[in-house]
Scaffold this motif. Structure first.
Motif, short mmCIF file in Angstrom:
data_model
loop_
_atom_site.label_atom_id
_atom_site.label_comp_id
_atom_site.label_asym_id
_atom_site.label_seq_id
_atom_site.Cartn_x
_atom_site.Cartn_y
_atom_site.Cartn_z
N UNK A 171 0.86 -1.18 0.00
CA UNK A 171 0.00 0.00 0.00
C UNK A 171 0.90 1.23 0.00
N UNK A 172 0.34 2.37 -0.45
CA UNK A 172 1.14 3.58 -0.59
C UNK A 172 1.47 4.18 0.77
N UNK A 173 2.78 4.43 0.99
CA UNK A 173 3.22 5.01 2.25
C UNK A 173 4.53 5.75 2.04
N UNK A 174 4.62 6.98 2.55
CA UNK A 174 3.60 7.72 3.29
C UNK A 174 2.43 8.11 2.39
N UNK A 175 1.24 8.20 2.94
CA UNK A 175 0.06 8.48 2.11
C UNK A 175 0.11 9.88 1.52
N UNK A 176 -0.46 9.99 0.31
CA UNK A 176 -0.51 11.27 -0.40
C UNK A 176 -1.89 11.93 -0.32
N UNK A 177 -2.87 11.21 0.19
CA UNK A 177 -4.21 11.75 0.37
C UNK A 177 -4.92 10.91 1.43
N UNK A 178 -6.10 11.33 1.82
CA UNK A 178 -6.82 10.68 2.92
C UNK A 178 -7.14 9.22 2.61
N UNK A 179 -7.46 8.92 1.35
CA UNK A 179 -7.83 7.54 1.00
C UNK A 179 -6.63 6.61 1.01
N UNK A 183 -8.04 4.14 5.12
CA UNK A 183 -8.80 3.21 4.26
C UNK A 183 -7.91 2.22 3.51
N UNK A 184 -6.78 2.68 3.00
CA UNK A 184 -5.91 1.77 2.26
C UNK A 184 -5.17 0.80 3.18
N UNK A 185 -4.74 1.25 4.34
CA UNK A 185 -4.09 0.32 5.26
C UNK A 185 -5.08 -0.71 5.79
N UNK A 186 -6.34 -0.29 5.97
CA UNK A 186 -7.36 -1.25 6.40
C UNK A 186 -7.64 -2.27 5.30
N UNK A 187 -7.68 -1.80 4.05
CA UNK A 187 -7.85 -2.72 2.92
C UNK A 187 -6.68 -3.69 2.85
N UNK A 188 -5.46 -3.20 3.01
CA UNK A 188 -4.29 -4.07 2.94
C UNK A 188 -4.33 -5.13 4.03
N UNK A 189 -4.74 -4.73 5.24
CA UNK A 189 -4.83 -5.71 6.32
C UNK A 189 -5.92 -6.74 6.06
N UNK A 215 6.55 3.44 -1.47
CA UNK A 215 6.43 4.79 -2.01
C UNK A 215 6.72 4.83 -3.50
N UNK A 216 7.02 3.68 -4.13
CA UNK A 216 7.51 3.67 -5.51
C UNK A 216 6.57 3.00 -6.50
N UNK A 217 5.34 2.71 -6.12
CA UNK A 217 4.41 2.03 -7.01
C UNK A 217 3.41 3.05 -7.56
N UNK A 218 3.47 3.28 -8.86
CA UNK A 218 2.71 4.36 -9.48
C UNK A 218 1.21 4.20 -9.29
N UNK A 219 0.70 3.00 -9.50
CA UNK A 219 -0.74 2.81 -9.39
C UNK A 219 -1.28 3.13 -8.01
N UNK A 220 -0.49 2.86 -6.98
CA UNK A 220 -0.90 3.20 -5.61
C UNK A 220 -0.72 4.69 -5.35
N UNK A 221 0.38 5.25 -5.79
CA UNK A 221 0.64 6.67 -5.57
C UNK A 221 -0.42 7.56 -6.21
N UNK A 222 -0.93 7.15 -7.37
CA UNK A 222 -1.86 7.97 -8.13
C UNK A 222 -3.32 7.72 -7.77
N UNK A 223 -3.56 6.79 -6.89
CA UNK A 223 -4.95 6.47 -6.53
C UNK A 223 -5.52 7.48 -5.55
N UNK A 224 -6.78 7.84 -5.79
CA UNK A 224 -7.53 8.66 -4.83
C UNK A 224 -8.62 7.84 -4.17
N UNK A 225 -8.54 6.53 -4.31
CA UNK A 225 -9.46 5.59 -3.68
C UNK A 225 -8.64 4.62 -2.81
N UNK A 226 -9.28 3.91 -1.88
CA UNK A 226 -8.54 2.90 -1.12
C UNK A 226 -7.94 1.87 -2.09
#
Length: 266
Positions: A171-179, A183-189, A215-226
């Motif tokens: 999952x994207x970390x550090x997060x770039x937006x609220x989602x 929400x994304x860490x909960x989805x990952x768990x 921090x290096x995965x484009x699809x996660x970095x660019x997501x505004x959804x969980x």
């Protein structure tokens, strides 16, 4: 393996994983059957998970035509955090030649069938396994425009490290937006717990306890959804390669992923 490539840049240092909130625990530890996933019987009980009407985007990694379109998949596209990366890659394969793109597409179709049977709307980032791309930024845009309740990318790894096996969820970390935060860490768990509870081992060589903040995965970095990315296992490991190359093995992965997604939505 990855949204961007099967041989990614070295992962960013693993950061401490926040403690999981109580409501994210997976209630069932029973192994997932290799039989096709079917809707559970309904008695009209009000305790049924409220998943009907939810939207899930499934992103099967790579594509079957990527290997013959090098110029197209090597063009640079936005990768988030001010970076660019190649549009896509060919992915990895087992030592016997079974390709990652075929594995991810087959598993995604099986997950889609299971979720659709539960009344969940599923959007796929690609519709076949013979095309090119789409580029990773377009894959992220699909989840964003669908206003998805969750975006799940499905991949497999290709490590030649001795003994390397098991799955992990990025999952994207550090997060770039609220989602990209809770929400994304909960989805990952939820994905980690569901796949692990199906008897599939966590990675012995990437991440910690099946989770990998990146921090290096484009699809996660660019997501505004969980959003989260599953590396289902190592295609260069003999046992995992055999499972991925078999319909029964792919169904086991799909059943575990579908059940984990339902748990997250509920």
């Amino acid at each position: 393996m990855l949204l961007m490539a099967c041989q990614p840049d070295p992962p960013s240092p693993i950061q401490p994983i926040p403690p999981a909130p109580p409501e994210t625990s997976v209630s069932s530890s029973a192994p997932v059957s290799s039989a096709p996933v079917t809707p559970s019987s309904s008695s009209g009980s009000p305790s049924s998970p409220p998943v009907s009407g939810k939207v899930i985007v499934l992103d099967p990694g790579h594509n079957g035509g990527n290997g013959s379109h090098a110029a197209e998949i090597n063009k640079q596209v936005p990768a988030g955090r001010g970076q660019t990366k190649p549009c896509n890659t060919t992915g990895t394969s087992t030592n016997a030649g079974y390709p990652e793109h075929a594995f991810t597409f087959d598993v995604a179709k099986r997950v889609s069938a299971a979720l659709t049977a539960k009344g969940i709307k599923v959007v796929m980032t690609r519709q076949d396994d013979s095309g090119v791309g789409p580029c990773v930024d377009k894959r992220a845009a699909t989840g964003n425009s669908a206003n998805a309740d969750a975006v799940i990318s499905i991949h497999a790894d290709g490590s030649n490290s001795a003994g390397a096996h098991g799955f992990h969820v990025a999952y994207s970390s550090p997060p770039l937006n609220a989602q990209q935060g809770e929400p994304s860490t909960r989805l990952a768990r939820a994905l980690r717990d569901g796949i692990r509870d199906a008897g599939i081992p966590t990675s012995t060589y990437l991440g910690q306890a099946g989770l990998a903040p990146r921090a290096d995965l484009a699809g996660l970095n660019l997501s505004t959804r969980p959003a989260a990315l599953i590396e289902c296992g190592n295609m260069r490991n003999a046992d995992e390669a055999a499972a991925m190359a078999s319909p029964e093995g792919r169904q086991r992965y799909a059943s575990a992923i579908a059940a984990a997604i339902e748990s997250y939505l509920a």
